[in-house]
Scaffold this motif. Structure first.
Motif, PDB file in Angstrom:
ATOM      1  N   ARG A 138      41.521 -37.247 -28.509  1.00 49.05           N
ATOM      2  CA  ARG A 138      42.559 -37.043 -29.536  1.00 49.05           C
ATOM      3  C   ARG A 138      42.315 -35.743 -30.301  1.00 49.05           C
ATOM      4  O   ARG A 138      43.213 -35.000 -30.641  1.00 49.05           O
ATOM      5  CB  ARG A 138      42.606 -38.228 -30.503  1.00 49.05           C
ATOM      6  CG  ARG A 138      43.349 -39.422 -29.968  1.00 49.05           C
ATOM      7  CD  ARG A 138      43.636 -40.441 -31.047  1.00 49.05           C
ATOM      8  NE  ARG A 138      42.424 -41.002 -31.639  1.00 49.05           N
ATOM      9  CZ  ARG A 138      41.787 -42.079 -31.202  1.00 49.05           C
ATOM     10  NH1 ARG A 138      42.247 -42.719 -30.158  1.00 49.05           N
ATOM     11  NH2 ARG A 138      40.712 -42.525 -31.803  1.00 49.05           N
ATOM     12  N   PHE A 139      41.046 -35.412 -30.578  1.00 55.48           N
ATOM     13  CA  PHE A 139      40.705 -34.207 -31.316  1.00 55.48           C
ATOM     14  C   PHE A 139      41.085 -32.959 -30.499  1.00 55.48           C
ATOM     15  O   PHE A 139      41.602 -31.996 -31.047  1.00 55.48           O
ATOM     16  CB  PHE A 139      39.199 -34.203 -31.639  1.00 55.48           C
ATOM     17  CG  PHE A 139      38.763 -32.988 -32.367  1.00 55.48           C
ATOM     18  CD1 PHE A 139      39.042 -32.823 -33.722  1.00 55.48           C
ATOM     19  CD2 PHE A 139      38.055 -31.979 -31.712  1.00 55.48           C
ATOM     20  CE1 PHE A 139      38.639 -31.687 -34.398  1.00 55.48           C
ATOM     21  CE2 PHE A 139      37.659 -30.836 -32.380  1.00 55.48           C
ATOM     22  CZ  PHE A 139      37.938 -30.700 -33.740  1.00 55.48           C
ATOM     23  N   ARG A 140      40.780 -33.007 -29.190  1.00 55.34           N
ATOM     24  CA  ARG A 140      41.091 -31.847 -28.347  1.00 55.34           C
ATOM     25  C   ARG A 140      42.593 -31.612 -28.235  1.00 55.34           C
ATOM     26  O   ARG A 140      43.043 -30.491 -28.052  1.00 55.34           O
ATOM     27  CB  ARG A 140      40.493 -32.043 -26.960  1.00 55.34           C
ATOM     28  CG  ARG A 140      38.995 -31.778 -26.911  1.00 55.34           C
ATOM     29  CD  ARG A 140      38.513 -31.758 -25.494  1.00 55.34           C
ATOM     30  NE  ARG A 140      38.581 -33.110 -24.936  1.00 55.34           N
ATOM     31  CZ  ARG A 140      37.547 -33.859 -24.657  1.00 55.34           C
ATOM     32  NH1 ARG A 140      36.335 -33.398 -24.840  1.00 55.34           N
ATOM     33  NH2 ARG A 140      37.687 -35.060 -24.168  1.00 55.34           N
ATOM     34  N   LYS A 141      43.387 -32.657 -28.316  1.00 61.84           N
ATOM     35  CA  LYS A 141      44.833 -32.506 -28.195  1.00 61.84           C
ATOM     36  C   LYS A 141      45.455 -31.866 -29.428  1.00 61.84           C
ATOM     37  O   LYS A 141      46.540 -31.359 -29.362  1.00 61.84           O
ATOM     38  CB  LYS A 141      45.496 -33.883 -27.967  1.00 61.84           C
ATOM     39  CG  LYS A 141      45.258 -34.414 -26.577  1.00 61.84           C
ATOM     40  CD  LYS A 141      45.982 -35.716 -26.385  1.00 61.84           C
ATOM     41  CE  LYS A 141      45.763 -36.242 -24.982  1.00 61.84           C
ATOM     42  NZ  LYS A 141      46.454 -37.503 -24.772  1.00 61.84           N
ATOM     43  N   ARG A 142      44.777 -31.843 -30.521  1.00 60.78           N
ATOM     44  CA  ARG A 142      45.311 -31.252 -31.753  1.00 60.78           C
ATOM     45  C   ARG A 142      45.335 -29.783 -31.716  1.00 60.78           C
ATOM     46  O   ARG A 142      44.922 -28.923 -31.345  1.00 60.78           O
ATOM     47  CB  ARG A 142      44.500 -31.689 -32.986  1.00 60.78           C
ATOM     48  CG  ARG A 142      44.732 -33.127 -33.314  1.00 60.78           C
ATOM     49  CD  ARG A 142      44.063 -33.422 -34.640  1.00 60.78           C
ATOM     50  NE  ARG A 142      43.570 -34.801 -34.567  1.00 60.78           N
ATOM     51  CZ  ARG A 142      42.682 -35.291 -35.359  1.00 60.78           C
ATOM     52  NH1 ARG A 142      42.102 -34.559 -36.261  1.00 60.78           N
ATOM     53  NH2 ARG A 142      42.336 -36.524 -35.273  1.00 60.78           N
TER      54      ARG A 142
END
Length: 142
Positions: A138-142
């Motif tokens: 989820r963090f990388r998708k931000r």
């Protein structure tokens, strides 16, 4: 705080088999007829380390509460308070509870006899690794 699961009397060696026999022949559950069925004494010896006659011969401590003389419903509550489930699958007191009450009480309280080894349930494991991986995605998708 979570309470440990109750140990089930019916899971001890031979108890379930004799419960089935008592269902088919109610005389098995009659305390006055136990001399007619030697398998009852053998099962008590296997489950609690002492026979029924030996259990009756044990000198009870001064502070003994007489759990073996209570009614079946009172015994269920008393044993449950000490960590034992003495009911069948339909949640009724075991038919042969009058046979097992004294030896079970003596063994679980350490007065005489012994209980079979019972492994503690495994502690639940948390799967925090997968939640960290999901959080990283989820963090990388931000």
């Amino acid at each position: 705080m979570t309470q440990a699961p109750l140990r089930r009397l019916i899971d001890l060696p031979g108890i379930d088999d004799l419960e089935m026999k008592a269902l088919m022949k109610p005389r098995h559950a009659d305390p006055d007829m136990r001399d007619e069925f030697p398998e009852i004494d053998a099962t008590a010896r296997a489950a609690f380390g002492l026979g029924l006659d030996e259990a009756e011969a044990v000198a009870l401590p001064d502070d003994w509460d007489g759990i073996e003389r209570l009614s079946a419903d009172e015994q269920v509550d008393a044993f449950e308070a000490e960590g034992w489930d003495v009911r069948d699958a339909r949640r009724k007191p075991l038919r042969m509870l009058t046979h097992w009450a004294l030896p079970l009480a003596l063994a679980m309280r350490g007065v005489a006899g012994a209980l079979p080894f019972h492994a503690e349930p495994d502690a639940p494991t948390t799967n925090w690794g997968s939640s960290l991986a999901a959080e990283a995605t989820r963090f990388r998708k931000r």
